[in-house]
Design an enzyme around this catalytic site. Structure first.
Site, PDB file in Angstrom:
ATOM      1  N   HIS A  82       1.292  -0.894  -0.001  1.00  0.00           N
ATOM      2  CA  HIS A  82       0.026  -0.099  -0.160  1.00  0.00           C
ATOM      3  C   HIS A  82       1.312   1.284   0.317  1.00  0.00           C
ATOM      4  CE1 HIS A  82      -3.495   2.437   1.395  1.00  0.00           C
ATOM      5  NE2 HIS A  82      -2.816   3.172   1.421  1.00  0.00           N
ATOM      6  N   HIS A 118       1.545   5.112  -1.861  1.00  0.00           N
ATOM      7  CA  HIS A 118       1.167   6.754  -3.119  1.00  0.00           C
ATOM      8  C   HIS A 118       2.231   6.894  -3.767  1.00  0.00           C
ATOM      9  CE1 HIS A 118      -3.295   6.861  -0.855  1.00  0.00           C
ATOM     10  NE2 HIS A 118      -2.327   6.496  -0.075  1.00  0.00           N
ATOM     11  N   LYS A 140      -9.799   0.334  -4.779  1.00  0.00           N
ATOM     12  CA  LYS A 140      -9.748   0.609  -3.661  1.00  0.00           C
ATOM     13  C   LYS A 140     -11.233   1.511  -3.685  1.00  0.00           C
ATOM     14  CE  LYS A 140      -7.839   1.765  -0.061  1.00  0.00           C
ATOM     15  NZ  LYS A 140      -6.606   3.057   0.023  1.00  0.00           N
ATOM     16  N   HIS A 170     -10.288   1.461   3.075  1.00  0.00           N
ATOM     17  CA  HIS A 170      -9.934   2.590   3.104  1.00  0.00           C
ATOM     18  C   HIS A 170     -10.571   2.350   4.652  1.00  0.00           C
ATOM     19  CE1 HIS A 170      -8.467   6.381   5.214  1.00  0.00           C
ATOM     20  NE2 HIS A 170      -9.163   6.691   5.588  1.00  0.00           N
ATOM     21  N   HIS A 172      -4.159  -0.118   6.871  1.00  0.00           N
ATOM     22  CA  HIS A 172      -3.484   0.815   6.952  1.00  0.00           C
ATOM     23  C   HIS A 172      -4.264   0.703   8.509  1.00  0.00           C
ATOM     24  CE1 HIS A 172      -6.538   3.270   5.188  1.00  0.00           C
ATOM     25  NE2 HIS A 172      -5.388   3.668   4.413  1.00  0.00           N
ATOM     26  N   ASP A 202       1.620   2.840   3.323  1.00  0.00           N
ATOM     27  CA  ASP A 202       1.002   4.040   3.043  1.00  0.00           C
ATOM     28  C   ASP A 202       1.888   4.991   2.866  1.00  0.00           C
ATOM     29  OD1 ASP A 202      -1.186   5.620   2.739  1.00  0.00           O
ATOM     30  OD2 ASP A 202      -1.935   5.984   5.072  1.00  0.00           O
TER      31      ASP A 202
END
Ligand code: NCD
Ligand code: ZN
Length: 349
Positions: free
Chosen positions: A13, A15, A98, A135, A173, A246
């Site tokens: 995971h 970004h 996601k 999430h 997360h 994350d």
């Protein structure tokens, strides 16, 4: 010097962001990770196969010379996503989708309102073998931010996993004892990622002695009993919990701001941060399962065949990194010491 050799890890995971930022973020991760699940919350979000393929190519173009780092792509679910989008995504090699409840986090305004409306899409994902990455926070204004993960479990997640028993779901997360317990009690189709910040810190590290914007991420850090529950579960080596940093870079001025962005940029020290946790726990022997085996096994992908070596050699996370365009960023754990350092990566066995 003491060393530790483990199978090359993956980051399940993160970004990368886009465009110029990729020259910073992709090498940082390709430094020691073989694969990464790439989050789709760009502006505009990655909502179909064509966008995912184009984004994948931009990431691949930013890899360091000689790197065969593999980005694993995801789609951003919206209320417009169709079952056909899922079929097309599968064919294009997309790995997962996601689910962001609308407004839950950075660039998630386009996301899902009324999760039940997406059940036909989950049905298609279950049939096609795409994973659902969640999430897990509700976004209703009247729900306290510290309770949002627990309420999400009760109101949505438990229903989704019951309705789709063969859909692989990753609770991303996780931050609470409730989430750890939920995943432990769930079937083998339910796993979770845990970030370095949620293992190393609790909400005191965010708020005591002044607001510390570089420790602000979503879901927000919780009280220390929750941190302890996450530490306990990784120390046992439970197979359905795995590494997902994350890592989520934001410019320094956007974090040190009256309305600071959520996200910790941890890529440059990711594996070392996790090694620090397992060292603190007296469970360094469990690092490899968490970082290199459990995620691949859960996703149904082969484990990596090379290794990385860490050495016990204290170093300090840099105070700042500066992008080619002059943008400053403050990495997570800036200026703090870590006990383990990457020595070599992608070594043949
Ligand atoms: C992430 C980001 O900045 O994109 N922020 C964060 O605090 N984790 C989004 C997310 O994963 O929630
Ligand atoms: Zn994220």
């Amino acid at each position: 010097m003491q060393t530790l050799t483990i199978t090359t890890p993956d980051d399940w995971h993160l970004h990368f962001r886009d465009n110029e930022m990729l020259a910073e973020t992709v090498p940082a991760t390709a430094r020691c990770f073989q694969r990464a699940i790439v989050m789709p919350n760009l502006v505009p979000p990655v909502v179909n196969a064509d966008m995912a393929i184009a984004y994948k190519q931009r990431i691949e173009a930013a890899r360091p010379q000689g790197s065969d780092f593999t980005p694993l792509m995801t789609l951003f679910l919206t209320n417009q996503t169709t079952a056909q989008d899922i079929v097309d995504a599968k064919q294009a090699g997309v790995t997962a989708c996601k689910l962001y409840p609308a407004g839950a986090t950075t660039n998630s305004d386009a996301a899902v309102k009324g999760i039940e409306a997406l059940y036909p899409v989950f049905e298609a994902m279950q049939a096609e073998g795409l994973l659902l990455l969640i999430h897990g926070e509700v976004t209703e204004h009247h729900i306290d931010i510290f309770d949002r993960e627990k309420v999400f479990i009760d109101k949505h997640l438990s229903l989704i996993v019951n309705a789709f028993p063969k859909l692989k779901v990753v609770f991303e997360h996780i931050t609470t004892a409730d989430a750890a317990a939920f995943v432990k009690e769930a079937s083998d189709f339910v796993g979770a990622t845990i970030t370095p910040q949620h293992l190393l810190l609790n909400r005191n590290d965010l708020l005591v002695g002044g607001v510390r914007p570089h420790n602000y991420c979503l879901p927000v850090l919780k009280r220390n009993t929750h941190q302890q529950a996450l530490r306990d579960v990784v120390a046992t080596g439970h197979k359905r919990f795995f590494l997902g940093t994350d890592s989520a870079p934001h410019a320094k001025h956007k974090k040190e701001n009256a309305c600071g962005c959520a996200g910790c940029y941890s890529a440059w020290s990711a594996i070392e941060l996790y090694a620090e946790v397992f060292e603190q726990l007296g469970a360094i022997d469990k690092l490899e399962g968490f970082a290199s085996h459990n995620g691949a096994d859960f996703y149904g992908l082969p484990r990596n065949t090379t290794t990385i070596t860490l050495e016990k050699n204290q170093w300090q996370v840099p105070e700042q990194v500066t992008l080619a365009d002059g943008t400053d960023m403050v990495p997570f754990y800036a200026g703090q010491p870590l006990q383990w350092k990457l020595k070599s990566a992608f070594n043949p066995r």
